[in-house]
Design a protein around this motif. Structure first.
Motif, PDB file in Angstrom:
ATOM      1  N   ASN B  19       0.827  -1.203   0.000  1.00 28.32           N
ATOM      2  CA  ASN B  19       0.000   0.000   0.000  1.00 28.32           C
ATOM      3  C   ASN B  19       0.866   1.261   0.000  1.00 28.32           C
ATOM      4  O   ASN B  19       1.724   1.417   0.854  1.00 28.32           O
ATOM      5  N   GLU B  20       0.662   2.126  -0.961  1.00 25.60           N
ATOM      6  CA  GLU B  20       1.390   3.380  -1.168  1.00 25.60           C
ATOM      7  C   GLU B  20       2.770   3.178  -1.808  1.00 25.60           C
ATOM      8  O   GLU B  20       3.210   4.034  -2.560  1.00 25.60           O
ATOM      9  N   THR B  21       3.462   2.082  -1.482  1.00 22.40           N
ATOM     10  CA  THR B  21       4.761   1.855  -2.132  1.00 22.40           C
ATOM     11  C   THR B  21       4.530   1.407  -3.578  1.00 22.40           C
ATOM     12  O   THR B  21       5.130   1.962  -4.508  1.00 22.40           O
ATOM     13  N   LEU B  22       3.652   0.408  -3.770  1.00 22.90           N
ATOM     14  CA  LEU B  22       3.284  -0.002  -5.134  1.00 22.90           C
ATOM     15  C   LEU B  22       2.039   0.760  -5.598  1.00 22.90           C
ATOM     16  O   LEU B  22       2.001   1.304  -6.699  1.00 22.90           O
ATOM     17  N   SER B  23       1.016   0.785  -4.770  1.00 21.51           N
ATOM     18  CA  SER B  23      -0.289   1.309  -5.202  1.00 21.51           C
ATOM     19  C   SER B  23      -0.445   2.789  -4.886  1.00 21.51           C
ATOM     20  O   SER B  23       0.128   3.300  -3.928  1.00 21.51           O
ATOM     21  N   ASP B  24      -1.248   3.453  -5.714  1.00 23.55           N
ATOM     22  CA  ASP B  24      -1.509   4.888  -5.557  1.00 23.55           C
ATOM     23  C   ASP B  24      -2.866   5.050  -4.871  1.00 23.55           C
ATOM     24  O   ASP B  24      -3.914   4.891  -5.493  1.00 23.55           O
ATOM     25  N   LEU B  25      -2.828   5.403  -3.564  1.00 22.96           N
ATOM     26  CA  LEU B  25      -4.069   5.483  -2.780  1.00 22.96           C
ATOM     27  C   LEU B  25      -5.010   6.580  -3.270  1.00 22.96           C
ATOM     28  O   LEU B  25      -6.197   6.558  -2.920  1.00 22.96           O
ATOM     29  N   SER B  26      -4.506   7.519  -4.066  1.00 28.17           N
ATOM     30  CA  SER B  26      -5.407   8.578  -4.554  1.00 28.17           C
ATOM     31  C   SER B  26      -6.501   7.984  -5.431  1.00 28.17           C
ATOM     32  O   SER B  26      -7.524   8.623  -5.679  1.00 28.17           O
ATOM     33  N   GLY B  27      -6.311   6.746  -5.885  1.00 29.19           N
ATOM     34  CA  GLY B  27      -7.370   6.052  -6.627  1.00 29.19           C
ATOM     35  C   GLY B  27      -8.595   5.748  -5.789  1.00 29.19           C
ATOM     36  O   GLY B  27      -9.638   5.349  -6.328  1.00 29.19           O
ATOM     37  N   LEU B  28      -8.503   5.932  -4.458  1.00 26.19           N
ATOM     38  CA  LEU B  28      -9.684   5.738  -3.608  1.00 26.19           C
ATOM     39  C   LEU B  28     -10.620   6.946  -3.635  1.00 26.19           C
ATOM     40  O   LEU B  28     -11.771   6.856  -3.208  1.00 26.19           O
ATOM     41  N   VAL B  29     -10.108   8.084  -4.133  1.00 21.77           N
ATOM     42  CA  VAL B  29     -10.891   9.332  -4.090  1.00 21.77           C
ATOM     43  C   VAL B  29     -12.221   9.214  -4.849  1.00 21.77           C
ATOM     44  O   VAL B  29     -13.271   9.637  -4.326  1.00 21.77           O
ATOM     45  N   PRO B  30     -12.233   8.614  -6.066  1.00 16.46           N
ATOM     46  CA  PRO B  30     -13.535   8.473  -6.746  1.00 16.46           C
ATOM     47  C   PRO B  30     -14.541   7.666  -5.912  1.00 16.46           C
ATOM     48  O   PRO B  30     -15.732   7.997  -5.886  1.00 16.46           O
ATOM     49  N   ARG B  31     -14.090   6.639  -5.213  1.00 16.52           N
ATOM     50  CA  ARG B  31     -14.997   5.860  -4.366  1.00 16.52           C
ATOM     51  C   ARG B  31     -15.513   6.713  -3.197  1.00 16.52           C
ATOM     52  O   ARG B  31     -16.673   6.629  -2.815  1.00 16.52           O
ATOM     53  N   LEU B  32     -14.605   7.516  -2.613  1.00 20.42           N
ATOM     54  CA  LEU B  32     -15.040   8.424  -1.542  1.00 20.42           C
ATOM     55  C   LEU B  32     -16.116   9.374  -2.066  1.00 20.42           C
ATOM     56  O   LEU B  32     -17.123   9.622  -1.407  1.00 20.42           O
ATOM     57  N   GLU B  33     -15.900   9.888  -3.282  1.00 20.54           N
ATOM     58  CA  GLU B  33     -16.890  10.802  -3.865  1.00 20.54           C
ATOM     59  C   GLU B  33     -18.210  10.073  -4.130  1.00 20.54           C
ATOM     60  O   GLU B  33     -19.289  10.648  -3.928  1.00 20.54           O
ATOM     61  N   GLU B  34     -18.113   8.800  -4.555  1.00 23.47           N
ATOM     62  CA  GLU B  34     -19.341   8.020  -4.791  1.00 23.47           C
ATOM     63  C   GLU B  34     -20.200   7.909  -3.536  1.00 23.47           C
ATOM     64  O   GLU B  34     -21.419   7.921  -3.607  1.00 23.47           O
ATOM     65  N   VAL B  35     -19.544   7.762  -2.370  1.00 22.67           N
ATOM     66  CA  VAL B  35     -20.332   7.610  -1.140  1.00 22.67           C
ATOM     67  C   VAL B  35     -20.647   8.960  -0.499  1.00 22.67           C
ATOM     68  O   VAL B  35     -21.353   9.014   0.514  1.00 22.67           O
ATOM     69  N   GLY B  36     -20.135  10.051  -1.075  1.00 25.54           N
ATOM     70  CA  GLY B  36     -20.487  11.374  -0.567  1.00 25.54           C
ATOM     71  C   GLY B  36     -19.462  11.973   0.390  1.00 25.54           C
ATOM     72  O   GLY B  36     -19.808  12.825   1.212  1.00 25.54           O
ATOM     73  N   ALA B  37     -18.186  11.524   0.317  1.00 29.09           N
ATOM     74  CA  ALA B  37     -17.152  12.063   1.207  1.00 29.09           C
ATOM     75  C   ALA B  37     -16.046  12.732   0.394  1.00 29.09           C
ATOM     76  O   ALA B  37     -15.956  12.544  -0.823  1.00 29.09           O
TER      77      ALA B  37
END
Lengths: 233, 233
Positions: B19-37
Motif C-alpha cells: 500500500n502506497e509503495t506499489l499502489s496509488d491510494l489517490s485512486g480511492l478518491v472516486p470511491r469516496l466521492e461516490e459515497v459522498g465524502a
C-alpha cells in the motif's frame, strides 16, 4: 428471594494516562496561532506521532515522545506561513504540553478515587515531568502518589512491559491496577497485560470493535469512578 | 594509485511493501466521492489505521487490516452527507484497495530488478490477495515470485517477526533481503531485523530523524534500484 447485588471490588491503584486523558490538548491552539499555524493540524499531528512511536515500539525500540513529536510537527508546518523556523516553531508548541489545563472532570474524579481509598498514579508515553507539571499547576499533585514514564520501562504503552513496570513500581499485581484512559489502544494494551480498565469516553464516538473492550465506561471521570468503585452505571 | 571502486552487492531478494509503495491510494478518491465524502479524509484515515494496527502489534496481538480500516473509516465519515450507512460506505471504499493503479515508476523498477537477477516478493500488512490483484491488473504478476501477508507471520510489520517470516519464505537470510518502501517506519523495522533497506522518497519531505535511516534512497523506483544494485547514486 432477594437478589444478591454483586458489588465490584475497587481497584487498589488507578493508573492514569496523561495526554488527552488528563490534559486538554486544545490548549496548544494558542501556541499554534503564535507560530502562524492553524488548529486543524492538531489531531493529525498527535495521531502521526503515536503511529511512529508505536511503530518503533512494535519493532523493539524506544524513542522519546518529544524526539518524535517535535520533528513530526515541524514536517507538518507550512514553512511559508511561519514566523520562525519550522523546528523552533514546533518546539514552542510541543513545549506547551506541560502547561495545559486539565479537563474539568479530572479534579472531582481524582478526589472521588482518593476518598474511595484508591491509590492514584500516572503512566505516560511522555516525560514524567509533564504530568508533574500539569498536576502541580492544577493544585492536584498531592492526590497522586507517583508520576511514571514509560521511558523507565524501556517500552511505550501499549506494550505489556509498560504496564507491568507500573505494577512493579506500585508493588501490586497487574490485576489490582485499573488503567484509566480516553484512548482505546491503551485500554486494549492494558487488558492484554492483565489490568482492569476504565474508558473515559467524553465526546468520543463508539468504542472501536477491533480493540478489547473496557471493563467500565464513563462519559466523564466521576461517572467512570462510580462504576469502577461502587458498582454504579 | 588507482582508487578501488567498491560496488555494492545486489540483494538476493527485494521485498516490497504494497500500500502506497506499489499502489496509488489517490485512486480511492472516486470511491469516496461516490459515497459522498471528500478526499481530505484519506491521509488521516490511513495514519489512524496504521496507528491502531501498530498498537495491537506492540501489545502482542494481531488484527486484520480491513477489520481496522473499515470501522475506522466508518467512524470518520459524516453520516449526514452519506448516501448509505457509514459501514457500507467504508466497505465500498476500502474494498477498492485491490483495484488501484500502481505508481508509474513501479513497472520499470520491477523490470530493472528482475534484469539484475534480483528476486522480487511483496510483504503487506494487508491481505496477500490485494497485492496479487494489483500486480495482475498491471500485467506485472509474472515478475513477482510470491505475495506474502503478515497475517501468516502472526505479527504486523514493523515487528521483527514479520521480516524474519519473509526471509524464511524466501529461504534466505535477513541480510540477503532488501525491504523497499515509501514508509520510514517500515525501513526502520526492517533495519532492526537485519535487512538491507531502500526508501522510495517520491514527493516526501526529509527522512524523519527518529527512525533508523535507509541504506539507499531514490526519488523513484528505477533510481533506487540503480543505487541498490549497481552502485549508482
Amino acid at each position: 428471594m432477594a437478589m444478591t447485588r454483586v458489588t465490584p471490588t475497587p481497584p487498589t491503584v488507578a493508573v492514569f494516562d496523561v495526554n488527552e486523558t488528563l490534559s486538554d490538548l486544545s490548549g496548544l491552539v494558542p501556541r499554534l496561532e503564535e507560530v502562524g499555524a492553524g488548529p486543524e493540524i492538531l489531531p493529525a499531528w498527535f495521531a502521526a506521532t503515536l503511529r511512529d512511536g508505536f511503530a518503533i515500539t512494535a519493532a523493539g525500540g524506544l524513542a522519546d515522545f518529544a524526539s518524535i513529536g517535535v520533528p513530526m510537527l515541524a514536517s507538518m508546518l507550512n514553512e511559508g506561513s511561519l514566523r520562525g523556523s519550522a523546528l523552533e516553531s514546533a518546539e514552542h508548541v510541543v513545549g506547551a504540553m506541560a502547561d495545559l489545563d486539565l479537563h474539568p472532570d479530572v479534579a472531582p474524579g481524582l478526589r472521588a478515587l482518593v476518598e474511595a481509598g484508591v491509590r492514584v498514579v500516572t503512566l505516560s508515553n511522555g516525560a514524567a515531568r509533564v504530568a508533574e507539571s500539569l498536576l502541580e499547576r492544577a493544585g492536584l499533585r498531592d492526590l497522586v502518589e507517583q508520576c511514571l514514564s514509560v521511558a523507565d520501562a524501556g517500552r511505550w504503552k501499549p506494550a505489556r512491559e509498560a504496564y507491568t513496570y507500573a505494577a512493579r513500581r506500585c508493588a501490586a499485581d497487574c490485576g489490582e491496577l485499573a488503567l484509566i484512559a480516553v484512548h482505546p489502544w491503551d485500554i486494549d494494551g492494558a487488558r492484554r497485560a492483565g489490568l482492569r480498565t476504565g474508558w473515559v469516553s467524553r465526546a468520543a464516538g463508539a468504542y472501536p470493535p477491533f480493540f478489547l473492550a473496557p471493563e467500565a465506561t464513563g462519559r466523564d471521570l466521576p461517572e467512570l469512578v462510580a462504576t469502577l468503585t461502587r458498582g454504579g452505571q
